[in-house]
Scaffold this active site. Structure first.
Site, PDB file in Angstrom:
ATOM      1  CB  THR A 249      -4.852  -7.281   8.531  1.00  0.00           C
ATOM      2  OG1 THR A 249      -5.623  -6.764   7.500  1.00  0.00           O
ATOM      3  CG2 THR A 249      -4.432  -8.799   8.178  1.00  0.00           C
TER       4      THR A 249
ATOM      5  CG  HIS B 235      -2.041  -0.846   1.054  1.00  0.00           C
ATOM      6  ND1 HIS B 235      -2.916  -1.230   2.155  1.00  0.00           N
ATOM      7  CD2 HIS B 235      -2.335  -1.624  -0.103  1.00  0.00           C
ATOM      8  CE1 HIS B 235      -3.900  -2.005   1.784  1.00  0.00           C
ATOM      9  NE2 HIS B 235      -3.484  -2.436   0.378  1.00  0.00           N
TER      10      HIS B 235
END
Ligand code: OAD
Length: 227
Positions: free
Chosen positions: A172, A111
């Protein structure tokens, strides 16, 4: 016997105990900010100064002396130094630098990274540890993958997943694809899949092993089995 190939996916939860906010918790980053405003290209086009100021704020936080890797980051770095970088890969959704600071080398920032910027015209990526001054240069954007954009290094990531003996997902929530789909690929590739998280993620049922608790405790404990 061939050495084990261990692929680790990390998310904001691994850095929570280091003082960095996760995204979806109460008081998380997305509670205080509108995702469409600060994490899409359309939001950036509407108000580049506001978007730069958001990422400048996050970048500055990385320089706060109290923000340091915790025992989970260190345990992963030690695992890599014991088994070798070719056998331990960290795929992180995090844009912080705590894996690097802990000593990990084989890190894929899918990301993007807060400490990098990108020239929109040339695609060139630069190291950056200070505020970005949009007024000075309109071509420079944060090197961050926004919603609607394709994460980085996907071919490399799929290669690692296809060859994994272990796939360990840490901190996550399983809300964001493609990362949320990695467990399925790893299962299909025959890997042992493990979730280490504070609480069950949206993908809990797809993992073969699940362990819940703070990353600083459960990650070093789990990693011991590879010694
Ligand atoms: P989230 O905020 O969605 O989820 C964080 C997860 O970490 C949650 O499941 C928490 O339960 C868990 N957690 C919190 N504290 C923990 C602790 N001390 N130990 C272990 N687990 C803990 O963050 P991500 O899943 O990383 O993308 O979010 C994925 C992506 O969504 C981010 O990379 C970001 C965001 O939009 C971009 O900005 C491109």
């Amino acid at each position: 016997m061939n050495p084990l190939k261990i692929v680790i996916l990390t998310g904001a939860g691994i850095s929570a105990e280091s003082g960095l906010s996760t995204f979806r918790a109460q008081n998380g980053l997305w509670e205080g900010h509108n995702v469409d405003d600060v994490a899409t290209y359309e939001g950036y086009q509407r108000d580049p100064l506001a978007v730069h100021s958001f990422y400048n704020m996050l970048r500055k936080k990385l320089h706060d002396p109290s923000v340091q890797p915790n025992s989970a980051h260190y345990a992963l770095a030690e695992l890599e130094s014991k088994l070798g970088s070719e056998n331990v890969t960290i795929i992180t959704q995090n844009v912080d630098n705590l894996h690097e600071k802990a000593g990990s080398k084989n890190i894929i920032h899918m990301h993007g990274e807060l400490l990098k910027t990108r020239d929109e015209q040339t695609g060139e990526v630069f190291y950056c540890d200070e505020d970005i001054d949009y007024q000075k240069n309109h071509n420079i954007r944060p090197h961050i993958v926004w919603f609607g954009e394709i994460p980085l290094y996907m071919d490399e990531i799929y290669d690692h997943l296809m060859n994994a003996d272990y796939f360990i997902s840490i901190g996550t929530s399983g809300h964001v694809y493609p990362a949320a789909g990695f467990v399925q690929i790893a299962n299909q590739a025959g890997a042992k899949t493990v979730e280490l998280n504070l609480e069950p993620s949206l993908k809990q049922s797809e993992f073969q092993v699940t362990i819940y608790g703070p990353a600083s405790k459960i990650v070093p404990e789990f990693i011991k089995r590879f010694e």
